[in-house]
Write a protein that holds these residues in place. Structure first.
Motif: not given
Lengths: 367, 262
Positions: A158-162, B101, B107, B109
């Protein structure tokens, strides 16, 4: 909670925990690394045991995770020499580290609860007997460890998805944007190691590999979005675990083995029946394309000879297979399909294009 | 005016084999520069070393007078199309959003603003209709335009593009060159690894000829000469009718170039 329930719960959390990092392993073409890590962590556990002489010490866990990461860096070191390819490097590193662990166990720890069968296949059925009580909490140890691993993996994704997505898709861009791919890579490998250690105590290393690779590989065939691939992997892994458990109960066979088999069955089903990419869908599409293309050829052939002197001969039902070198049965089917589709009309032996057929032929001639 | 990019004494080596040998290069701001040279001349390595993707053995690179670490935000990078896995499970819009990004940092999004940005960039490269497509369904030219859109949303000052014209159709080539001119008009600097010598004078205003060493760099009109091309490509280049005129002007050179044996 009954022990049946507990065993299933353990299987569910372990399956979900393994499937999450597995998605990134599969996408990074590093699936075999899960095999290596899930075996070599044993060496860390053994060495940790020799230092602490206590199977419950957290140092064993730390040692195991460290050997997992060590495995990855050894494989990378070997690969970077350009003398060996990565797959061979994996095949070299992990049996060496694993066998050192096996030798150490058989020589020095034969009487301790560290046996090699359990390493490969786990002992899920006995997991409920090894409990942790902590205030009002009374849980199987494997369930607690599995749940912690799952929460950790969920949090990470969730935190490092990107960051994970970027570093997996385009290492170069990740690096230029300041998201160190090396950091992401080793972070992921640490998580894989933690997951493998947490899981293999309960389910054994073979099932760890099966859960990390098969559900993501199946999910990959079912969707074209990363987020859905993650979700589907978890669903497939959990279903395989539960179904595998009941399969083992009904046929009175090994639980971990049945679960691993179920992940294979799940993959096979996806491989065959995935809506867009499955073998069946592919076959149907290919066959449809073949018939459609044959009809196009037919209309183009008729168009080319329409109104010419040899039209009677060229456009005759009987001579078609001769001119186009088609098998008579194939030609008959194409004619029938084209007639049903309103592309041609049959006047006795003579084949004639309809307006629709002429349009199709003209379009086809532009290709 | 301060150059957008200043490379001094850059050497990159693979063991004892130099890939780039003591290269100096200055790129003035608001220009389009082509980097040309034969295969294995170190064109891609030059870009990668400037961006810190390859560790140089010597030399430094400054972006508007400061090192890359401090100027990351100012630099956009379009890698070779073949450098990524186009079967990756993601959509066109998602790939373009990756360009944001960097400004999001760890962190955080991407949200609505990033979506809008990405959609606008897709509009610019005429790929807006493809936003929700899976990337594996794109043709080569479309993939290239998606990469360009991704660079656009980075909103950089200096862009590096590694062979953006490689294997694209004529329509995409036009679209790309229009975009490059657009960028230049907005004060951006674009450095392109380029293969087609014929189009250098038409597309670019600066050119850098390299073959491990820098042979020449500067305005196309001054530097893109037969003598320099010969020095860069050695005997592997064919000129037509050069007996007529030894002082080949760039436009003539263009007409005389028959092709390069890569």
């Amino acid at each position: 909670m009954s022990s049946t329930m507990e065993v299933q719960l353990i299987a569910i959390v372990v399956a979900a925990a393994c499937a999450l990092p597995g998605v990134f392993l599969v996408l990074r073409r590093m699936a075999m690394m899960s095999d290596a890590i899930s075996h070599t962590v044993l060496l860390g556990i053994v060495l940790g045991y020799f230092v602490t002489r206590d199977l419950a010490s957290p140092l064993l866990f730390v040692g195991a995770v460290a050997t997992g990461v060590l495995t990855v860096s050894l494989v990378e070191m070997l690969t970077r020499t350009n003398l060996i390819k990565e797959d061979a490097a994996i095949g070299l590193v992990f049996p060496v580290l694993f066998s050192i662990a096996v030798i150490l166990i058989s020589r020095y720890a034969g009487n301790v609860h560290l046996d090699t069968d359990a390493v490969l296949l786990g002992e899920l059925a006995f997991a409920p007997f090894d409990r942790i009580t902590w205030g009002w909490l009374d849980l199987p140890r494997a369930l607690l460890i599995g749940s912690i691993t799952l929460v950790l993996n969920l949090l990470l994704i969730v935190l490092l998805y990107k960051e994970l997505k970027l570093a997996t898709f385009d290492v170069g861009l990740a690096a230029t944007l300041g998201f160190s791919p090396v950091l992401v890579h080793y972070g992921l490998m640490t998580v894989v190691s933690i997951t493998a250690v947490g899981a293999f105590d309960a389910v054994g290393s073979i099932l760890v590999v099966a859960l990390m690779v098969a559900p993501p590989a199946a999910a990959y065939l079912l969707t074209d979005r990363l987020s859905r691939m993650l979700g589907l992997s978890v669903v497939i892994a959990v279903l395989s675990a539960v179904l595998g458990y009941w399969f083992a109960r009904w046929f009175n066979v090994a639980i971990a083995g049945s679960m691993a088999m179920m992940t294979g069955v799940a993959f096979l089903l996806a491989f065959l029946f995935a809506p867009a990419r499955g073998i069946v869908a592919l076959g149907v599409r290919r066959s449809r394309q073949r018939w459609e293309f044959a009809q196009q050829m037919l209309t183009l052939h008729l168009l080319n000879h329409e109104g010419t002197a040899e039209a009677d001969d060229e456009c005759s039902r009987n001579h078609l297979s001769h001119h186009l070198r088609w098998q008579p049965r194939f030609a008959a089917t194409v004619i029938r399909l084209a007639e049903q589709g309103g592309l041609i009309q049959c006047d006795g032996m003579r084949l004639m294009l309809t307006d629709q057929g002429r349009r199709l032929a003209q379009e086809a001639s532009l290709r | 005016m301060q150059p957008a990019l200043a490379i001094t004494d850059l050497t990159v080596a693979y063991h004892d084999k130099p890939v780039l040998w003591d290269v100096d290069l200055e790129v003035p701001a608001s220009t389009l520069m082509a980097i040309v040279g034969p295969n294995g001349a170190g064109k891609t390595t030059l870009i990668k070393a400037a961006l810190g993707l390859v560790r140089p053995a010597a030399g430094q690179t400054l972006f508007y007078g400061r090192p890359y670490r401090e100027q990351r935000r100012l630099v956009g990078y379009v890698p070779q199309r073949g450098s990524v896995d186009w079967d990756f499970p993601t959509s066109v819009l998602d790939v373009v959003m990756m360009g944001r990004y960097g400004s999001l940092g760890w962190f955080r999004r991407p949200g609505k603003a990033e979506r809008q940005h990405a959609l606008a960039a897709l509009e610019k490269v005429r790929m807006a209709d493809f936003a929700t497509r899976q990337i594996s369904q794109l043709s080569g030219g479309q993939q290239q335009r998606v990469f360009l859109a991704r660079a656009l949303v980075q909103d950089a000052q200096i862009y590096f593009m590694d062979e953006p014209f490689q294997g694209v159709d004529a329509v995409t080539e036009r679209a790309i060159i229009d975009l490059l001119r657009d960028l230049r008009a907005n004060g951006k600097t674009v450095i392109v690894v380029h293969h087609d010598l014929q189009t250098v004078p038409e597309y670019f205003d600066q050119v850098c000829l390299i073959n491990v060493r820098r042979i020449a760099s500067g305005p196309v009109a001054e530097v893109f000469t037969e003598a320099n091309l010969r020095a860069t490509y050695g005997g592997r280049i064919a000129f037509l009718g050069h007996a007529e005129d030894d002082e080949a002007t760039p436009s003539r050179t263009e007409g005389m170039l028959k092709g390069v044996a890569d």
